[in-house]
Design an enzyme around this catalytic site. Sequence first.
Site, PDB file in Angstrom:
ATOM      1  N   HIS A 103      62.162 -83.169  41.913  1.00 15.73           N
ATOM      2  CA  HIS A 103      62.874 -84.154  41.700  1.00 15.73           C
ATOM      3  C   HIS A 103      62.095 -85.028  40.540  1.00 15.73           C
ATOM      4  O   HIS A 103      61.056 -85.272  40.536  1.00 15.73           O
ATOM      5  CB  HIS A 103      62.998 -84.992  43.044  1.00 15.73           C
ATOM      6  CG  HIS A 103      61.936 -85.759  43.537  1.00 15.73           C
ATOM      7  ND1 HIS A 103      61.383 -87.058  43.122  1.00 15.73           N
ATOM      8  CD2 HIS A 103      61.108 -85.691  44.513  1.00 15.73           C
ATOM      9  CE1 HIS A 103      60.389 -87.444  43.671  1.00 15.73           C
ATOM     10  NE2 HIS A 103      60.191 -86.403  44.610  1.00 15.73           N
ATOM     11  N   ASP A 105      63.677 -88.342  39.754  1.00 20.82           N
ATOM     12  CA  ASP A 105      63.574 -89.777  40.047  1.00 20.82           C
ATOM     13  C   ASP A 105      62.429 -90.291  40.909  1.00 20.82           C
ATOM     14  O   ASP A 105      61.644 -89.642  41.614  1.00 20.82           O
ATOM     15  CB  ASP A 105      64.639 -90.148  41.145  1.00 20.82           C
ATOM     16  CG  ASP A 105      64.707 -89.555  42.363  1.00 20.82           C
ATOM     17  OD1 ASP A 105      64.313 -88.142  42.593  1.00 20.82           O
ATOM     18  OD2 ASP A 105      64.994 -90.141  43.382  1.00 20.82           O
ATOM     19  N   ASP A 136      54.299 -88.299  42.214  1.00 22.84           N
ATOM     20  CA  ASP A 136      55.640 -88.067  42.668  1.00 22.84           C
ATOM     21  C   ASP A 136      56.500 -88.223  42.106  1.00 22.84           C
ATOM     22  O   ASP A 136      57.128 -89.337  42.049  1.00 22.84           O
ATOM     23  CB  ASP A 136      55.404 -89.109  44.191  1.00 22.84           C
ATOM     24  CG  ASP A 136      56.688 -88.655  44.912  1.00 22.84           C
ATOM     25  OD1 ASP A 136      57.168 -87.528  44.855  1.00 22.84           O
ATOM     26  OD2 ASP A 136      57.181 -89.591  45.655  1.00 22.84           O
ATOM     27  N   GLU A 170      66.513 -87.867  44.927  1.00 22.19           N
ATOM     28  CA  GLU A 170      65.812 -87.340  45.938  1.00 22.19           C
ATOM     29  C   GLU A 170      65.379 -88.612  46.753  1.00 22.19           C
ATOM     30  O   GLU A 170      65.280 -88.345  48.189  1.00 22.19           O
ATOM     31  CB  GLU A 170      64.648 -86.210  45.348  1.00 22.19           C
ATOM     32  CG  GLU A 170      63.903 -85.485  46.653  1.00 22.19           C
ATOM     33  CD  GLU A 170      62.750 -86.427  47.270  1.00 22.19           C
ATOM     34  OE1 GLU A 170      62.251 -86.038  48.362  1.00 22.19           O
ATOM     35  OE2 GLU A 170      62.223 -87.517  46.883  1.00 22.19           O
ATOM     36  N   GLU A 171      64.830 -89.516  46.137  1.00 22.83           N
ATOM     37  CA  GLU A 171      64.012 -90.709  46.787  1.00 22.83           C
ATOM     38  C   GLU A 171      65.039 -91.317  47.872  1.00 22.83           C
ATOM     39  O   GLU A 171      64.697 -92.065  48.733  1.00 22.83           O
ATOM     40  CB  GLU A 171      63.428 -91.692  45.964  1.00 22.83           C
ATOM     41  CG  GLU A 171      62.526 -91.142  45.220  1.00 22.83           C
ATOM     42  CD  GLU A 171      61.065 -90.806  45.943  1.00 22.83           C
ATOM     43  OE1 GLU A 171      61.120 -91.151  47.219  1.00 22.83           O
ATOM     44  OE2 GLU A 171      60.185 -90.349  45.241  1.00 22.83           O
ATOM     45  N   GLU A 195      56.036 -81.224  45.504  1.00 21.39           N
ATOM     46  CA  GLU A 195      55.559 -82.575  46.110  1.00 21.39           C
ATOM     47  C   GLU A 195      54.067 -82.849  46.098  1.00 21.39           C
ATOM     48  O   GLU A 195      53.322 -81.754  46.139  1.00 21.39           O
ATOM     49  CB  GLU A 195      56.163 -82.734  47.452  1.00 21.39           C
ATOM     50  CG  GLU A 195      57.643 -82.718  47.495  1.00 21.39           C
ATOM     51  CD  GLU A 195      58.398 -83.868  47.178  1.00 21.39           C
ATOM     52  OE1 GLU A 195      57.618 -84.985  46.959  1.00 21.39           O
ATOM     53  OE2 GLU A 195      59.499 -83.947  47.098  1.00 21.39           O
ATOM     54  N   HIS A 397      54.301 -93.838  45.343  1.00 15.09           N
ATOM     55  CA  HIS A 397      54.979 -95.211  45.698  1.00 15.09           C
ATOM     56  C   HIS A 397      54.092 -96.216  45.694  1.00 15.09           C
ATOM     57  O   HIS A 397      54.383 -97.452  46.114  1.00 15.09           O
ATOM     58  CB  HIS A 397      55.576 -95.053  47.297  1.00 15.09           C
ATOM     59  CG  HIS A 397      56.788 -93.957  47.167  1.00 15.09           C
ATOM     60  ND1 HIS A 397      57.671 -94.048  48.323  1.00 15.09           N
ATOM     61  CD2 HIS A 397      57.083 -92.711  46.383  1.00 15.09           C
ATOM     62  CE1 HIS A 397      58.326 -92.903  48.033  1.00 15.09           C
ATOM     63  NE2 HIS A 397      58.275 -92.230  47.189  1.00 15.09           N
TER      64      HIS A 397
END
Length: 433
Positions: A103, A105, A136, A170-171, A195, A397
């Site tokens: 992913h 995003d 991530d 994805e998030e 991931e 994050h």
Amino acid sequence: MDSRVLTRRIEEQANKNSRTLVDMCAKLIDVPSVTGHEGGVQEVARRLMEEVGLSVDFWEPDDSLMKESALFSQTGESFKGRPVVGGTCPNSGTGKSLLINCHIDVVNEQPIEKWDSDPFKCVERDGKLFGRGASDMKSGLASTLFAIQVLRDLGLDLEGKLTVMSVPAEENGGNGTVASILRGYTDYDAAIYPEPTSNKIAPAHRGAAFWRVHIMGKASHGGTKYRGVSAIEKGMLIARKLEELEAFRNEAICKKHPLYSGYPLSAPVTLGIFRGGQFTSGVAETCMLEGCIEYVPGEKSADVKAMFERAVFSACDGDGWLAEHPPKIEWFGLLYEPAETPSDHPFVELAKQCYRDTTGEEAEICGFEAGTDMRLLSNNFGTPGLMFGAGDIMYAHAPNENVCVDKLLEHSKVLALLIASWCGVTEKLEEQE
């Protein structure tokens, strides 16, 4: 083909061109791609795929078709200006097929004041790459493309089909991968999701669901508080019930899963937002709690949601106001089922062997501490998969998100060997001996 020769050649080639890996990662990090705004970085992903020799499929999903799919997470989002990019390696079609799903995003940069540098400008210091997505999981896409470049530079042709997917969204629910499924990218013998696992092999991931609880109170002036009923205080009662639920689930259910038994907290119940009240000197008329409940493979979303609702309504027991004005529960946005590939599956065993051959050490096998898009292909199409990436979920994050360059290079080497070993390669390497 002698695996020791292949491992050595991959090691030498990857080390020789390691700066290419750093450059790929930096190009992706340097383009902001907070969920909903992935268009610009997907252009970069397309160019990088083309540069390593992939045949590229670049398309913008049809919103109406997406929303008709049972797999679509009802987020209300549009894919206008948010393409999906798929790249396929030339292959003979005689070997096993593999999908690597990445992913593109990222979450937003807040709190930006906690960053030591621009979150959307890759900075290299102390042997690490810093920037939003470094862990991530833009590094996962960069490492994948670099692994393909290494095999290409060695003159190796794949026998089985290899597809690399760069997906948005994805998030907030995984709809980018849903778009790839609707496009037909479903028939694979195995899949990898890079991931942030710190190069641990994770053949399982948690499920997760977003919840919101609304509580009604009775407003009054703070000076006559006894005339009102504080929705905030009632919200605190519910918050304590959720703490009890988390403790019960952790010990009675989630810690019993072998891949999650080693974590201090196997499946969190996270209260992310607690909001209520109208003004400082008033009794709160309303209160809203919002968060996420997670669960391990073997559990079903419907059962976990029912358990959550029972815990919330148990706060009404013995409370006259809540009994007459029960809270309202809303489920919204993200809803992940958990997924798991047996730890003794041949693909997991091969991943462990490739890690051992590359590093000289045994791989650590664990359950991933979040939900991922693996569930969509695993649960609906029977595609065995695993999470394996160089990033550390501790930095995902978070401010100053980073990935260790040495870990990233290690990941590329293991991944290159795993791709070659699973898909099969022609023996041009042996011809060069």
